[in-house]
Scaffold this active site. Sequence first.
Site, short mmCIF file in Angstrom:
data_model
loop_
_atom_site.label_atom_id
_atom_site.label_comp_id
_atom_site.label_asym_id
_atom_site.label_seq_id
_atom_site.Cartn_x
_atom_site.Cartn_y
_atom_site.Cartn_z
N HIS A 152 47.77 26.75 39.32
CA HIS A 152 46.45 26.58 38.69
C HIS A 152 45.57 25.78 39.65
CE1 HIS A 152 43.49 26.35 35.56
NE2 HIS A 152 43.52 25.03 35.54
N ARG B 132 41.73 19.30 42.99
CA ARG B 132 42.79 18.91 42.05
C ARG B 132 43.82 18.03 42.75
NH1 ARG B 132 41.35 23.95 40.02
NH2 ARG B 132 41.02 24.00 37.77
N ARG C 123 38.84 33.42 32.20
CA ARG C 123 37.73 33.39 33.14
C ARG C 123 37.54 34.74 33.81
NH1 ARG C 123 39.25 27.31 35.40
NH2 ARG C 123 37.75 26.19 34.05
N ASP D 2 42.84 30.85 33.17
CA ASP D 2 42.46 31.63 34.35
C ASP D 2 42.18 33.08 33.99
OD1 ASP D 2 42.84 29.35 35.91
OD2 ASP D 2 44.95 29.83 36.29
#
Length: 313
Positions: free
Chosen positions: A176, A89, A152, A149
């Site tokens: 994140h 990221r 998941r 999150d």
Amino acid sequence: MNRKVTVVGGAGNVGATVARAIAVKELADVVIVDIAGDKAQGIALDIFQACPIDGSDTRLVGGSDYAATANSDVVVITSGVPRKPGMSRDDLLQVNYKIMQAVTEQVVKYSPNCVIVPVANPLDAMCQAVYRLSGFPRERVVGMAGVLDSARMRTFIAMALGVSVENIHAFVLGGHGDTRVPLPRFSTVARSPLPEIVKMGLMTQAKLDEICTRTANGGAEITKLVGTSAWYAPGAAAAVMVEAILKDKKQILPCSVFLQGEYGVRDQFLGVPVVLGKGGAEKVIEIELTPDEKTALAKSAAAVKELTSVIGV
């Protein structure tokens, strides 16, 4: 319908998924705006034509002109370069920051009273960029992070135990990214915390540790398999946040918000539980953390701080 939601970058996978979810739930009329104006128009028309099948009276338009977005209640920003295999990221930082500069200017111009929900990665850094660029109060810039999150983590727990996801609550804090912090103590199965599930012999500690690690690397796993960033789960997560805001649900959800001393973090975005309503992130919920959890959260905050320092926000 009086309410309006704009999805910026709506010609992409995540944006189209957000727009579709909002339309199916009949939450608001939707404007899909993208530099790929024809594609945005086509996706809006495609979703609009699905509405009679879904029994939804949501109206959708698409294009590249921000004038159509005027007076939006919520603006979801999904614009950005998607992550490719092997790309972190962090690699996305500079290019997506430039995109946020261009997008935020238009959002503020046409919808100065909206709540902005950034989705682009690196999420927490992009939230901070939008917050600084917009000049909005901190309550009205709320990043989509923890809802995804936590989903998941719930998925992985359900897979391990063979139970319904409806019986599972998961709690994930932090940035994140790969330093996100799953919290087993606050994650439950039928109201029993995960450490108790381990004590009952329903799950091994090794399996719980594996789930926490897999949650932390959830985005990278999808990227490796698909070849680009995930879109169904992120899109659904953003839509849940939009629903909480539009309906003023006062729902407690984990989101990335600008902290001002909460959890020992000041002047930066980080994922924490908040009360989400029509004003945006109306209240930060602070929970008592153990020393190890505090250390993990501080590490995650430091990783976000490093990114925001690079782009000067």
